[in-house]
Design an enzyme around this catalytic site. Structure first.
Site, short mmCIF file in Angstrom:
data_model
loop_
_atom_site.label_atom_id
_atom_site.label_comp_id
_atom_site.label_asym_id
_atom_site.label_seq_id
_atom_site.Cartn_x
_atom_site.Cartn_y
_atom_site.Cartn_z
N ASP A 1 15.46 64.73 28.24
CA ASP A 1 14.53 64.80 29.35
C ASP A 1 13.40 63.81 29.03
OD1 ASP A 1 12.86 65.95 31.44
OD2 ASP A 1 11.75 66.82 29.78
N ASP B 1 12.29 70.35 27.75
CA ASP B 1 11.13 71.21 27.53
C ASP B 1 10.76 72.05 28.76
OD1 ASP B 1 10.29 68.94 29.05
OD2 ASP B 1 8.23 69.55 28.69
N ASP C 1 14.50 71.86 33.15
CA ASP C 1 15.58 71.49 32.23
C ASP C 1 16.50 72.66 31.91
OD1 ASP C 1 14.54 68.90 31.96
OD2 ASP C 1 13.09 69.61 30.49
P1 ADP Z 1 10.99 65.12 33.63
O1 ADP Z 1 12.34 65.48 34.13
O2 ADP Z 1 10.84 63.68 33.34
O3 ADP Z 1 10.54 65.98 32.50
P2 ADP Z 1 9.87 66.77 35.66
O4 ADP Z 1 11.19 67.08 36.23
O5 ADP Z 1 9.15 67.80 34.90
O6 ADP Z 1 9.97 65.42 34.80
O7 ADP Z 1 8.96 66.28 36.87
C1 ADP Z 1 9.51 65.42 37.81
C2 ADP Z 1 8.50 65.06 38.81
O8 ADP Z 1 8.11 66.21 39.53
C3 ADP Z 1 7.25 64.51 38.20
O9 ADP Z 1 7.34 63.12 37.99
C4 ADP Z 1 6.22 64.85 39.27
O10 ADP Z 1 6.28 63.89 40.30
C5 ADP Z 1 6.73 66.15 39.84
N1 ADP Z 1 6.07 67.35 39.28
C6 ADP Z 1 6.65 68.35 38.61
N2 ADP Z 1 5.76 69.30 38.28
C7 ADP Z 1 4.57 68.91 38.74
C8 ADP Z 1 3.25 69.44 38.72
N3 ADP Z 1 2.94 70.61 38.12
N4 ADP Z 1 2.28 68.74 39.32
C9 ADP Z 1 2.55 67.58 39.90
N5 ADP Z 1 3.76 67.02 39.96
C10 ADP Z 1 4.77 67.66 39.40
MG MG Z 2 10.12 67.64 31.08
#
Ligand code: ADP
Ligand code: MG
Length: 669
Positions: free
Chosen positions: A351, A553, A557
């Protein structure tokens, strides 16, 4: 009995076996001395009455020895028998008690050999094997046991406005605990005031203390190095990280690995086979060679030599040592099966946010749609909503707002769209708005994008989130995330181990490409929903037909972590990710991933060697015994040597390189 000895768990088991072994050894030594007199005297040297007398002494010495040493095996055999199973305990019992029974019979009829020495030695040796196994287990799990002693005896909490001191186990969720410099933190919680460095090497294996500020999470058992802090307790007793960690390791060490279950099933075929072979050997010497004494001797040697003691400990001991070692280095492995799977993993998916990048993101820029709100106002709406979220983006926004001294309002109806963002009702200055923060994809579903914000995202390769209410997007925030210091090195080490890597992110293409490039990863998947992440894993498994691991994390995921053959959670991540995983990394040192894979490969290799050795030994020894080349006493001694070999070989796992020195153990073969 363990209770009488005053110690519980692995240590108690080891002490109890030690006591039995000591008593048994006392009898066995005396039996050996008396038997030596018989062995060393030439036929006719001793008058028959003396021989009869020595035999009587042997009967008197060996009867209690058989009961003390054989008791647990008899109980084990009966238990298995009730479950309609034949276990290796049965072989140990038949081998030793046949030798004992024949000897007693020979004593009463007054002719023939006695094998009291063999009978007791066999049990003594098997007990020694169990003793070494138990103390190895106790040693590896003691480090984890000792952790509980890290919780201080007393805690200072506020109750009805007063500061009082209570035993730590009486701290309740929601209590406000006061921790002075140098004191251990009594329970898991969140800092509400004060700053300090927290030493939490038990959790992370990292000796450098971590700087903690208000809103940061701290764990019971870690040490407050220098500041005065108040902490709201969020998890106590069995729910605390320390206790859960200990439980995971204990369960994994006690759980039976698939190989072990296989060995058990094999025993139900092996046991009757040994009995038949022993009978066959007797018949062979009796019928073909007309040598009744040799017949008895070889049948008995057969029974003794077939005891698969080494086979019984070959797998569990090595697994247990490896899981204990990993735990000490800050890698919690949930089961023997997960350890076994790890060695054959050939591709790992990472991730991005919070896994490859540090979970401390930084707000680098905020842009407001012209004519809509002030920057402070936008930030206050954003912070109020994000204060309810665990996400690292949320933390970054809250930190930035705090630095500007923005006051926050109240949030109700908070909802998470994993992989997309968050929404909720925010009450500020007496008005309530339905605020949404997240990816452009999420916001454009219900909000109108101001043209001035439209091209904002593509300028650089940073993560951008949008804030909207009343059907409009009012602001956009850019966040900079940086690669974890160990990420690059970890990817290189994984490549050296022959493992392919890829990134799966919920973020957009450009930030994902940049991060993957910096980490040295070529393959990537972006804008993935949680379900899509899991689908990528399933597909990878189908294509490569090899075990796939996922490191993550976040809540988003969890499906992928559960879907992967081995799910690896980053310890500082969400509880959901940890629950969906088989392995948890305490701290965020990604180098522990190649390290634990090497450890599992080493363990796998050692288990294979152990099994090959134990099978080989049993086969050769049984063939020799069948043809009468092995005296029962020699058989018992050879068995000890074989068990010691397996134990010694398994102990080599302990001398494997420690994690953290930057050095990663090689597979070596
Ligand atoms: P990754 O898969 O890279 O860990 P996430 O899936 O956690 O990223 O998040 C993907 C996208 O969702 C982020 O780039 C953001 O645009 C949005 N996002 C998720 N959670 C939040 C939050 N609490 N506040 C703002 N944006 C969020
Ligand atoms: Mg993440």
């Amino acid at each position: 009995m363990q209770r009488i000895l005053g110690s519980r768990g692995e240590h108690g088991v080891a002490m109890w076996i030690l006591l039995r072994f000591g008593l048994g050894a006392f009898f066995a030594m005396n039996i050996m001395m008396c038997s030596l007199v018989l062995y060393l005297s030439a036929p006719g040297d001793l008058p028959p009455a003396t021989i009869k007398g020595i035999h009587l002494v042997l009967v008197l010495l060996s009867t209690p020895a058989m009961l003390i040493l054989g008791g647990p095996f008899i109980i084990g055999a009966i238990r298995d028998f009730k479950r309609k199973r034949l276990s290796t305990d049965v072989l140990i019992i038949t081998g030793s008690f046949t030798a004992y029974g024949i000897s007693v019979w020979h004593y009463f009829i007054g002719k023939g050999h006695v094998y009291f020495d063999t009978a007791t030695m066999l049990l003594l040796i098997v007990t020694l094997g169990r003793l070494i196994e138990a103390s190895a287990k106790s040693k590896t799990s003691r480090a984890i046991k000792d952790m509980v002693s890290l919780i201080p005896d007393n805690a200072r909490v506020y109750r009805s406005g007063k500061e009082i001191e209570i035993p730590s186990n009486e701290v309740k969720k929601g209590d406000i605990m006061l921790v002075r410099p140098g004191e251990s933190i009594p329970a898991d919680g969140r800092i509400i005031s004060g700053e300090c460095m927290v030493e939490e090497s038990v959790f992370t294996g990292e000796s450098r203390p971590r700087q903690c500020r208000p809103r940061d999470k701290v764990y019971g058992g870690s040490v407050n190095c220098d500041g005065m802090i108040s902490v709201t307790a969020t998890a106590v007793g069995a729910d605390s990280l320390l206790t859960r960690m200990q439980q995971i390791v204990e369960d994994a060490q006690n759980e039976r690995a698939p190989v072990e279950r296989l060995a058990e099933r094999a025993a139900s075929v092996f046991v009757p086979f040994v009995w038949l072979a022993a009978a066959g050997s007797g018949v062979y010497w009796e019928v073909i060679h007309h040598n009744p004494e040799r017949a008895g001797l070889s049948a008995l040697a057969m029974l003794v030599v077939a005891c698969p003691c080494a086979l019984g400990i070959a797998t569990p001991l090595a697994t247990c040592i490896a899981i204990g070692k990993a735990a000490k280095s800050g890698v919690l492995i949930r089961s023997g099966e997960a350890l076994e799977q790890l060695h054959s993993v050939r591709s790992i998916f990472f991730d991005k946010t919070g896994t490859l990048t540090s979970n401390r993101l930084m707000v680098s820029d905020i842009r407001i749609a012209p004519g809509s709100v002030t920057l402070d106002e936008a930030l206050r709406y954003a912070t109020t909503l994000e204060s309810a979220s665990e996400h690292s983006i949320a933390r970054a926004i809250v930190t930035a707002a705090e630095a500007r001294g923005c006051a926050i309002g109240k949030v109700t109806d908070f909802r998470v769209f994993p992989g997309h963002g968050v929404a909720g009702n925010v009450a500020l200055n007496g008005t309530t708005k339905q605020v949404t923060i997240g990816s452009l994809k999420l916001l454009t579903m219900e909000h109108i994008l101001h043209e001035d914000l439209a091209d904002y995202d593509y300028a650089d390769q940073l993560t951008t989130v949008y804030i909207g209410w009343d059907g409009k997007i009012h602001a956009a925030i850019k966040l900079k995330d940086s690669l974890l210091p160990t990420a690059q090195e970890a990817i290189v080490s994984l490549k050296e181990l022959g493992i392919a890597t890829a990134v799966i992110s919920g973020d957009r293409e450009s930030p994902t490409t940049r991060l993957a490039g910096e980490a040295g990863i070529n393959e990537m998947f972006f804008e993935c929903t949680p379900i899509e992440k899991a689908e990528v894993i399933t597909k990878a498994h189908k294509i490569h037909k090899r075990p796939v691991a996922m490191v993550g994390d976040g809540i988003n995921d969890a499906p992928a972590l559960a879907e992967a053959d081995v799910g690896i959670a980053i310890g500082s991540g969400t509880d959901l990710a940890r629950q969906a995983s088989d392995v948890t990394l305490m701290g965020d040192d990604l180098l522990r991933i190649p390290w634990v894979i090497s450890l599992s490969r080493t363990t796998h290799r050692i288990i294979r060697q152990n099994l090959a050795w134990a099978f080989g030994y049993n086969t050769v020894a049984m063939v020799l015994a069948f043809f009468g080349y092995v005296h029962p006493l020699i058989a018992a001694t050879a068995m000890l040597a074989s068990s010691l070999m397996v134990i010694g070989n398994s102990m080599r796992i302990l001398s494997n390189a420690e994690c953290g020195g930057g050095e990663v153990v090689g597979d070596g073969g």
